[in-house]
Design an enzyme around this catalytic site. Sequence first.
Site, PDB file in Angstrom:
ATOM      1  N   ASN A  33      13.145  41.413  -9.846  1.00  0.00           N
ATOM      2  CA  ASN A  33      12.929  41.278 -11.242  1.00  0.00           C
ATOM      3  C   ASN A  33      13.346  42.492 -12.066  1.00  0.00           C
ATOM      4  O   ASN A  33      13.083  43.359 -11.853  1.00  0.00           O
ATOM      5  CB  ASN A  33      11.195  41.411 -11.410  1.00  0.00           C
ATOM      6  CG  ASN A  33      10.848  41.482 -13.043  1.00  0.00           C
ATOM      7  OD1 ASN A  33      11.693  41.430 -13.934  1.00  0.00           O
ATOM      8  ND2 ASN A  33       9.536  41.734 -13.128  1.00  0.00           N
ATOM      9  N   LYS A  86      13.634  43.288 -15.009  1.00  0.00           N
ATOM     10  CA  LYS A  86      13.011  43.729 -16.220  1.00  0.00           C
ATOM     11  C   LYS A  86      14.069  43.979 -17.263  1.00  0.00           C
ATOM     12  O   LYS A  86      15.172  43.137 -17.412  1.00  0.00           O
ATOM     13  CB  LYS A  86      11.954  44.777 -16.203  1.00  0.00           C
ATOM     14  CG  LYS A  86      11.106  44.829 -14.833  1.00  0.00           C
ATOM     15  CD  LYS A  86      10.201  45.607 -14.691  1.00  0.00           C
ATOM     16  CE  LYS A  86       9.467  45.581 -13.533  1.00  0.00           C
ATOM     17  NZ  LYS A  86       8.152  46.313 -13.327  1.00  0.00           N
ATOM     18  N   HIS A 117       3.578  37.754 -15.360  1.00  0.00           N
ATOM     19  CA  HIS A 117       3.930  39.134 -14.771  1.00  0.00           C
ATOM     20  C   HIS A 117       3.085  40.021 -15.598  1.00  0.00           C
ATOM     21  O   HIS A 117       2.574  39.865 -16.816  1.00  0.00           O
ATOM     22  CB  HIS A 117       5.347  39.649 -15.354  1.00  0.00           C
ATOM     23  CG  HIS A 117       5.545  40.947 -14.649  1.00  0.00           C
ATOM     24  ND1 HIS A 117       5.269  42.025 -15.122  1.00  0.00           N
ATOM     25  CD2 HIS A 117       6.188  41.186 -13.294  1.00  0.00           C
ATOM     26  CE1 HIS A 117       5.437  43.219 -14.139  1.00  0.00           C
ATOM     27  NE2 HIS A 117       6.374  42.385 -12.984  1.00  0.00           N
ATOM     28  N   GLU A 151       3.171  42.649 -17.023  1.00  0.00           N
ATOM     29  CA  GLU A 151       3.516  43.458 -18.184  1.00  0.00           C
ATOM     30  C   GLU A 151       3.630  42.425 -19.410  1.00  0.00           C
ATOM     31  O   GLU A 151       3.380  42.876 -20.468  1.00  0.00           O
ATOM     32  CB  GLU A 151       5.125  43.840 -18.021  1.00  0.00           C
ATOM     33  CG  GLU A 151       5.085  45.332 -17.234  1.00  0.00           C
ATOM     34  CD  GLU A 151       6.407  45.357 -16.264  1.00  0.00           C
ATOM     35  OE1 GLU A 151       7.367  44.650 -16.557  1.00  0.00           O
ATOM     36  OE2 GLU A 151       6.260  46.316 -15.538  1.00  0.00           O
ATOM     37  N   GLU A 179       0.670  41.178  -7.288  1.00  0.00           N
ATOM     38  CA  GLU A 179       0.827  42.390  -7.805  1.00  0.00           C
ATOM     39  C   GLU A 179      -0.010  43.256  -8.221  1.00  0.00           C
ATOM     40  O   GLU A 179      -0.349  42.987  -9.465  1.00  0.00           O
ATOM     41  CB  GLU A 179       2.096  42.016  -8.845  1.00  0.00           C
ATOM     42  CG  GLU A 179       3.411  41.221  -8.604  1.00  0.00           C
ATOM     43  CD  GLU A 179       4.582  41.577  -9.301  1.00  0.00           C
ATOM     44  OE1 GLU A 179       5.506  42.058  -8.575  1.00  0.00           O
ATOM     45  OE2 GLU A 179       4.458  41.569 -10.621  1.00  0.00           O
ATOM     46  N   GLY A 222       5.808  49.844 -10.397  1.00  0.00           N
ATOM     47  CA  GLY A 222       6.631  50.699 -10.904  1.00  0.00           C
ATOM     48  C   GLY A 222       5.906  52.075 -11.018  1.00  0.00           C
ATOM     49  O   GLY A 222       6.314  53.273 -11.447  1.00  0.00           O
ATOM     50  N   SER A 257       6.241  48.485  -6.074  1.00  0.00           N
ATOM     51  CA  SER A 257       6.761  49.365  -5.411  1.00  0.00           C
ATOM     52  C   SER A 257       7.181  49.120  -4.115  1.00  0.00           C
ATOM     53  O   SER A 257       7.143  50.000  -3.118  1.00  0.00           O
ATOM     54  CB  SER A 257       6.044  50.707  -5.448  1.00  0.00           C
ATOM     55  OG  SER A 257       5.511  51.110  -6.919  1.00  0.00           O
TER      56      SER A 257
HETATM   57  C1  PEP Z   1       7.373  44.034 -10.642  1.00  0.00           C
HETATM   58  O1  PEP Z   1       7.460  44.607 -11.866  1.00  0.00           O
HETATM   59  O2  PEP Z   1       7.426  42.841 -10.503  1.00  0.00           O
HETATM   60  C2  PEP Z   1       7.506  45.036  -9.649  1.00  0.00           C
HETATM   61  C3  PEP Z   1       6.992  44.821  -8.380  1.00  0.00           C
HETATM   62  O3  PEP Z   1       8.116  46.138 -10.107  1.00  0.00           O
HETATM   63  P1  PEP Z   1       8.476  47.619  -8.806  1.00  0.00           P
HETATM   64  O4  PEP Z   1       8.924  47.025  -7.908  1.00  0.00           O
HETATM   65  O5  PEP Z   1       9.193  48.295  -9.707  1.00  0.00           O
HETATM   66  O6  PEP Z   1       6.944  48.101  -8.521  1.00  0.00           O
END
Ligand code: PEP
Length: 249
Positions: A6, A8, A94, A96, A166, A172, A211
């Site tokens: 992803n 983003k 997601h 976000e 998630e 993040g 992460s």
């Molecule tokens: C995500 O945004 O789906 C995600 C898992 O981000 P990160 O790996 O940066 O935590």
Amino acid sequence: MLVAANWKMNGSKVANETLIKGVIAGFSDAESVNNDVAICPPFVYIDSVGQLLADSEVRLGAQNVSHLEIGAYTGEVSPSMLKDMACRYVIVGHSERRSLYAEGDQLVAQKFVSVTKQDLIPILCVGELLEEREACDTNDVIARQLDAVIDLAGIENFKNAIIAYEPVWAIGTGKTATPKQAQEVHEFIRLRLARHDVAIANDIRILYGGSVNANNAQDLFSMADIDGGLIGGASLIVDDFLSICKAMR
Ligand code: PEP
């Protein structure tokens, strides 16, 4: 298993080309990709990234989609447009999108339905906030997010779907759920689906996101109910993303 990137709101024509060429070259060095790998760039790069991926095993995905199909919806992108661009996967719900763009469970469910109607594969994201985990509400939150989609879409539409667990506090932030914490929720998700259809629950791929990096991917992916990862930050660095892909069982 599946590892999906992803990106983003990151990238540029030049940076995307460098990143994708690096990823594809990394796979051709290795035994080839035994599992699935996907890249979800911003909409504006869907076409050019699709062309860069065309002769590779890496599939194209999108980060979001409209729940509607056509018409006067300025700024929106429909599932059939994504299909037209040869997308295979679409991330829906997601965290976000849920938190920054106020997408609620009902809208996420509508997006899931419209994606499956185009025979695209939804990657449905679910996950709890830190305060919800601390209040021991994780399972209730996940159940609510999942049930909203099952109720609208029907369990049969999960046949080709993917779920991404998630935890919002891990996205993040550099704070990863431990393999045990993630496994507990993944198992809960599978059992929740099994209440409706055991075969679908057993077959569905449940990704972990939050992460994931080159150092922790293998431990996470070794857990029984973790079938890959949804990768944010680490998917922007060729070597890190390749290491994560190669950590798939
Ligand atoms: C995500 O945004 O789906 C995600 C898992 O981000 P990160 O790996 O940066 O935590």
